[in-house]
Design a protein around this motif. Structure first.
Motif, mmCIF file in Angstrom:
data_model
loop_
_atom_site.group_PDB
_atom_site.id
_atom_site.type_symbol
_atom_site.label_atom_id
_atom_site.label_comp_id
_atom_site.label_asym_id
_atom_site.label_seq_id
_atom_site.Cartn_x
_atom_site.Cartn_y
_atom_site.Cartn_z
ATOM 1 N N ASP A 136 47.608 -27.037 82.231
ATOM 2 C CA ASP A 136 48.746 -27.797 82.737
ATOM 3 C C ASP A 136 49.986 -26.923 82.929
ATOM 4 O O ASP A 136 51.082 -27.435 83.170
ATOM 5 C CB ASP A 136 49.075 -28.954 81.788
ATOM 6 C CG ASP A 136 49.417 -28.472 80.375
ATOM 7 O OD1 ASP A 136 49.221 -27.266 80.085
ATOM 8 O OD2 ASP A 136 49.871 -29.304 79.564
ATOM 9 N N GLN A 240 32.786 -36.799 83.002
ATOM 10 C CA GLN A 240 33.849 -36.341 83.883
ATOM 11 C C GLN A 240 33.702 -34.855 84.214
ATOM 12 O O GLN A 240 33.951 -34.428 85.350
ATOM 13 C CB GLN A 240 35.224 -36.594 83.250
ATOM 14 C CG GLN A 240 36.407 -36.267 84.168
ATOM 15 C CD GLN A 240 36.346 -37.018 85.484
ATOM 16 O OE1 GLN A 240 36.004 -38.192 85.533
ATOM 17 N NE2 GLN A 240 36.661 -36.331 86.576
ATOM 18 N N ARG A 244 33.306 -33.048 87.907
ATOM 19 C CA ARG A 244 34.106 -31.914 88.381
ATOM 20 C C ARG A 244 33.209 -30.769 88.853
ATOM 21 O O ARG A 244 33.489 -30.132 89.874
ATOM 22 C CB ARG A 244 35.034 -31.438 87.262
ATOM 23 C CG ARG A 244 36.153 -32.414 86.957
ATOM 24 C CD ARG A 244 37.060 -31.865 85.879
ATOM 25 N NE ARG A 244 38.268 -32.669 85.750
ATOM 26 C CZ ARG A 244 39.316 -32.312 85.027
ATOM 27 N NH1 ARG A 244 39.303 -31.177 84.346
ATOM 28 N NH2 ARG A 244 40.380 -33.085 84.964
ATOM 29 N N PRO A 322 45.800 -33.194 99.204
ATOM 30 C CA PRO A 322 44.608 -33.045 98.365
ATOM 31 C C PRO A 322 43.857 -31.752 98.681
ATOM 32 O O PRO A 322 43.773 -31.349 99.854
ATOM 33 C CB PRO A 322 43.766 -34.274 98.720
ATOM 34 C CG PRO A 322 44.748 -35.276 99.225
ATOM 35 C CD PRO A 322 45.808 -34.483 99.931
ATOM 36 N N GLN A 450 37.961 -36.048 96.088
ATOM 37 C CA GLN A 450 39.143 -36.028 95.232
ATOM 38 C C GLN A 450 38.952 -36.903 93.989
ATOM 39 O O GLN A 450 39.407 -36.567 92.898
ATOM 40 C CB GLN A 450 40.380 -36.491 96.018
ATOM 41 C CG GLN A 450 41.710 -36.356 95.282
ATOM 42 C CD GLN A 450 42.128 -34.913 95.093
ATOM 43 O OE1 GLN A 450 41.570 -34.005 95.675
ATOM 44 N NE2 GLN A 450 43.125 -34.713 94.241
ATOM 45 N N LYS A 451 38.252 -38.015 94.140
ATOM 46 C CA LYS A 451 37.995 -38.903 92.996
ATOM 47 C C LYS A 451 37.129 -38.206 91.943
ATOM 48 O O LYS A 451 37.296 -38.422 90.736
ATOM 49 C CB LYS A 451 37.301 -40.179 93.465
ATOM 50 C CG LYS A 451 38.218 -41.148 94.196
ATOM 51 C CD LYS A 451 37.465 -42.418 94.582
ATOM 52 C CE LYS A 451 38.381 -43.384 95.327
ATOM 53 N NZ LYS A 451 37.645 -44.614 95.742
ATOM 54 N N VAL A 454 39.509 -35.845 89.763
ATOM 55 C CA VAL A 454 40.633 -36.379 88.995
ATOM 56 C C VAL A 454 40.137 -37.045 87.719
ATOM 57 O O VAL A 454 39.090 -37.696 87.704
ATOM 58 C CB VAL A 454 41.429 -37.396 89.844
ATOM 59 C CG1 VAL A 454 42.555 -38.002 89.025
ATOM 60 C CG2 VAL A 454 41.984 -36.708 91.084
ATOM 61 N N GLU A 455 40.911 -36.898 86.650
ATOM 62 C CA GLU A 455 40.584 -37.550 85.372
ATOM 63 C C GLU A 455 40.558 -39.059 85.550
ATOM 64 O O GLU A 455 41.428 -39.643 86.212
ATOM 65 C CB GLU A 455 41.658 -37.203 84.326
ATOM 66 C CG GLU A 455 41.618 -35.767 83.868
ATOM 67 C CD GLU A 455 40.599 -35.537 82.753
ATOM 68 O OE1 GLU A 455 39.809 -36.475 82.487
ATOM 69 O OE2 GLU A 455 40.578 -34.455 82.175
ATOM 70 N N GLU A 456 39.575 -39.714 84.937
ATOM 71 C CA GLU A 456 39.516 -41.186 85.024
ATOM 72 C C GLU A 456 40.339 -41.815 83.916
ATOM 73 O O GLU A 456 40.477 -41.249 82.848
ATOM 74 C CB GLU A 456 38.050 -41.628 84.926
ATOM 75 C CG GLU A 456 37.216 -41.184 86.126
ATOM 76 C CD GLU A 456 35.791 -41.653 86.007
ATOM 77 O OE1 GLU A 456 35.345 -42.029 84.905
ATOM 78 O OE2 GLU A 456 35.099 -41.662 87.033
#
Length: 456
Positions: A136, A240, A244, A322, A450-451, A454-456
């Motif tokens: 991050d 997840q 990725r 994106p 993109q889905k 991304v973190e759910e």
């Protein structure tokens, strides 16, 4: 890791030695196709274009396949740092091998050494850049953009230095006719570049790198502890994380198409430039190898601009473009560059006669568009893999990303033979249609990809 505004000193060391490695690789690559196809009496290997294209294609493919091995060795045994340093020694030996080579077998051995060296080098040096930052950390994208700029500084200087040595300084001429080229001196210069980078690393790594990339994973009963002091749980991938990884592999398919077009700079575009482009500028004939400096020069100029622009876009309420969409744009723009080469072929009537030349403007315009397309795809992709790849397989995933690049390089290398048999119009027209079409498809499926990211 503590987040500060400045990049760590180790990052600058890694970027600097990467610059010298890229000088070595692109200096050699800029001459390789010319060396393979030039007759032996003129300092080349004297191969026909189809055979040379096959050798070039296999070499550039395995240069990018080998990182899978290099990533595995680093992750499981030696650590990233030890692995890439061993790779640097192998690259130097390979370049020196090309310098002294006087048979096809010696050339093959040298290329194998360079291939393995790149495999040990590429995924680990690239992954180490990410190790300096938390996922991050807002500096991470910028770090990869800076790293990419250093890559292109090396790639820009390389054809000018190595190409000048081979095609001008050590070339033997009789008036305007070249009797012999000094390709081996270009390869020697490429090897010296790698040697300099290795020496800089040896002098500086203890003070600047600390523990980053030092070891692989220290195995314990339940966990593996990375040398960066980051605890990585020894566990199966989560749902997840699997998504990725799937996103990385999906985008890798489109990366194959991109590099299949882009990397023709060293194959079909080099042959076409040498035979069919008017390289005379003000009475000076520009060496063919010099044109491969256009792309890295533009990367140096445009890289910071695109990095700044993407940061500004990320500040919008809807955020940045994106990543899959950016990569789709890159493919479309690359295709438009090849559309200009279609224009070059049409200007000369797609004739096989090398005395009929096309304007140099077509070629320069193509390189400009190719570079803009690259800005939308390559540094963005490196940063994406660094962020999405699960820590326990980080180097292997970077190797997989480069593996896809290898497929693209193989296709690009083989295309050189088709320029002679099909003609430039057919080859460049086909590449235009495929890359633009793939870019449109990627833009359309971008929301779905993109889905996955991304973190759910």
């Amino acid at each position: 890791m503590t987040q500060t505004k400045r990049h760590p000193a180790g990052f600058w060391l890694v970027s600097t030695i990467q610059m010298f490695e890229r000088f070595s690789y692109y200096g050699m690559r800029g001459l390789l196709m010319l060396f393979l196809t030039t007759e032996a009496l003129k300092g080349g290997l004297g191969l026909d274009k189809a055979t040379a294209a096959t050798i070039y294609a296999n070499f550039t493919m395995f240069v990018y396949f080998a990182p899978l091995l290099g990533g595995y060795v680093a992750d499981k045994f030696l650590g990233k740092r030890n692995t890439f340093f061993i790779g640097s020694i192998m690259i130097f030996l390979g370049m020196f091998g090309l310098f002294i080579a006087n048979t096809k077998m010696m050339v093959y051995v040298a290329l194998i050494l360079i291939t393995l060296g790149n495999g040990f080098w590429k995924p680990n040096i690239t992954s180490i850049v990410g190790d300096f930052y938390d996922d991050d950390d807002p500096r991470k994208d910028g770090a990869y953009s800076i790293f990419y700029t250093f890559i292109n500084i090396g790639a820009f200087v390389a054809p000018l230095v190595c190409g000048t040595l081979a095609e001008k300084t050590f070339a033997v001429t009789n008036g305007t006719e070249v009797i012999s080229y000094g390709y081996k001196y270009g390869f020697l210069a490429a090897g010296i570049g790698m040697l300099i980078g290795s020496l800089i690393y040896l002098v500086s790594y203890k003070n600047l790198l600390g523990d980053v990339g030092k070891l692989g994973f220290v195995k314990t009963a339940e966990k593996e502890v990375a040398a960066t002091n980051t605890v990585v749980e020894k566990r199966p991938l989560t749902v997840q994380e699997k998504k990725r990884v799937a996103a990385i592999f999906i985008l890798s398919l489109f990366v194959i198409i991109f590099w299949a077009g882009f990397e023709q700079a060293g194959s079909s575009l080099t042959i076409y430039t040498n035979d069919f482009i008017n390289r005379n500028v003000g009475g000076f004939e520009v060496p063919t190898s010099w044109f491969q400096s256009i792309n890295p020069f533009l990367c140096i100029v445009l890289g910071p601009t695109f990095a700044w622009w993407f940061v500004q876009l990320s500040k919008r309420p809807k955020g940045d473009i994106p990543t899959p969409t950016k990569m789709g744009y890159g493919l479309i723009i690359l295709g438009l560059g090849f559309a200009l080469m279609v224009g070059a072929a049409l200007q000369r009537g797609n004739s096989p006669d090398p005395s009929i030349k096309a304007s140099i403007i077509w070629l320069i315009g193509a390189y400009v568009l190719h570079t803009v397309g690259e800005m939308f795809l390559s540094p963005v992709g490196l940063s994406m893999v660094s962020k999405l790849a699960p820590k326990q397989i980080a180097a292997i995933m970077m190797g997989a990303w480069l593996f896809a690049t290898g497929f693209g390089n193989y296709i690009a290398g083989k295309s050189a033979a088709y320029v002679e048999t099909w003609g430039g119009l057919q080859v460049f027209g086909f590449v235009t249609a495929v890359t633009v079409g793939a870019g449109i498809i990627l833009c359309l499926i971008s929301p779905w990809v993109q889905k996955l990211m991304v973190e759910e």
